[in-house]
Motif scaffolding. Structure first.
Motif, PDB file in Angstrom:
ATOM      1  N   HIS A 168       1.000  -1.276   0.132  1.00 22.18           N
ATOM      2  CA  HIS A 168      -0.097   0.080   0.048  1.00 22.18           C
ATOM      3  C   HIS A 168       0.861   1.198  -0.040  1.00 22.18           C
ATOM      4  O   HIS A 168       0.675   2.161  -0.753  1.00 22.18           O
ATOM      5  CB  HIS A 168      -0.883  -0.226   1.233  1.00 22.18           C
ATOM      6  N   ASN A 169       1.746   1.388   0.825  1.00 18.13           N
ATOM      7  CA  ASN A 169       2.802   2.334   1.201  1.00 18.13           C
ATOM      8  C   ASN A 169       3.945   2.287   0.203  1.00 18.13           C
ATOM      9  O   ASN A 169       4.787   1.470   0.260  1.00 18.13           O
ATOM     10  CB  ASN A 169       3.368   2.687   2.542  1.00 18.13           C
ATOM     11  N   SER A 224       0.049  -4.741   3.472  1.00 22.48           N
ATOM     12  CA  SER A 224       0.199  -3.551   4.353  1.00 22.48           C
ATOM     13  C   SER A 224       0.406  -3.755   5.661  1.00 22.48           C
ATOM     14  O   SER A 224       0.119  -4.997   6.172  1.00 22.48           O
ATOM     15  CB  SER A 224      -1.065  -2.385   4.178  1.00 22.48           C
ATOM     16  N   GLY A 225       1.122  -3.254   6.525  1.00 22.37           N
ATOM     17  CA  GLY A 225       1.267  -3.257   7.967  1.00 22.37           C
ATOM     18  C   GLY A 225       0.256  -2.906   8.928  1.00 22.37           C
ATOM     19  O   GLY A 225       0.146  -3.137  10.075  1.00 22.37           O
ATOM     20  N   THR A 226      -0.651  -2.294   8.162  1.00 22.70           N
ATOM     21  CA  THR A 226      -1.934  -1.881   8.835  1.00 22.70           C
ATOM     22  C   THR A 226      -3.312  -2.451   8.280  1.00 22.70           C
ATOM     23  O   THR A 226      -3.056  -2.360   6.989  1.00 22.70           O
ATOM     24  CB  THR A 226      -2.178  -0.321   8.991  1.00 22.70           C
ATOM     25  N   VAL A 227      -4.350  -2.563   8.976  1.00 24.03           N
ATOM     26  CA  VAL A 227      -5.772  -3.312   8.424  1.00 24.03           C
ATOM     27  C   VAL A 227      -6.025  -1.937   7.345  1.00 24.03           C
ATOM     28  O   VAL A 227      -6.041  -0.716   7.705  1.00 24.03           O
ATOM     29  CB  VAL A 227      -6.335  -3.537   9.494  1.00 24.03           C
ATOM     30  N   MET A 228      -6.598  -2.522   6.378  1.00 24.02           N
ATOM     31  CA  MET A 228      -6.941  -1.311   5.324  1.00 24.02           C
ATOM     32  C   MET A 228      -8.523  -2.031   5.029  1.00 24.02           C
ATOM     33  O   MET A 228      -8.867  -3.072   4.640  1.00 24.02           O
ATOM     34  CB  MET A 228      -6.199  -1.320   4.161  1.00 24.02           C
ATOM     35  N   ARG A 269      -1.823  -9.024   5.621  1.00 22.31           N
ATOM     36  CA  ARG A 269      -1.169  -7.847   6.703  1.00 22.31           C
ATOM     37  C   ARG A 269       0.169  -8.320   7.003  1.00 22.31           C
ATOM     38  O   ARG A 269       0.505  -9.387   7.259  1.00 22.31           O
ATOM     39  CB  ARG A 269      -1.877  -7.883   8.151  1.00 22.31           C
TER      40      ARG A 269
END
Length: 112
Positions: A57-58, A85-89, A100
């Motif tokens: 994502h990033n 991603s490292g964070t939930v989206m 994740r």
């Protein structure tokens, strides 16, 4: 291109190399990009040849992995898309798999 082409989009070169090697070891052809902008051009020109889009994502650049996934889904509704991603989206484009970080290699292989 073969019938098993993966587009891997990850701006961290070490992570990209590890993921690419994992996919290549399973017999996939891997096209690598560091930015969503570069990947968007590949999706536009060879999207029907792709079996899957795997994107973080990033990313470096102005476009996010989520924006790339949305573009790819609209251009190629049947494309297998994996967003990492490292964070939930949420929300994700329809029929998009979310992984994740960190995740087991087997989870990525199952997703593609």
């Amino acid at each position: 291109m073969s019938n098993f082409v993966m587009l891997l989009v990850e701006d961290d070169s070490l992570q990209r190399e590890v993921l690419s090697d994992l996919l290549k070891d399973e017999g996939f052809e891997v096209v690598e990009c560091a930015t969503a902008e570069a990947a968007e051009l590949i999706v536009a020109s060879t999207g029907t040849e792709l079996r899957a889009l795997i994107t973080d994502h990033n990313l470096a650049g102005r476009m996010t992995g989520l924006e790339l996934a949305e573009y790819a889904r609209s251009a190629h509704p049947g494309l297998n898309i994996v967003l990492m991603s490292g964070t939930v989206m949420a929300p994700l484009p329809p029929n998009t798999t979310f992984l994740r970080k960190p995740f087991a290699p087997a989870h990525l292989l199952a997703a593609v």
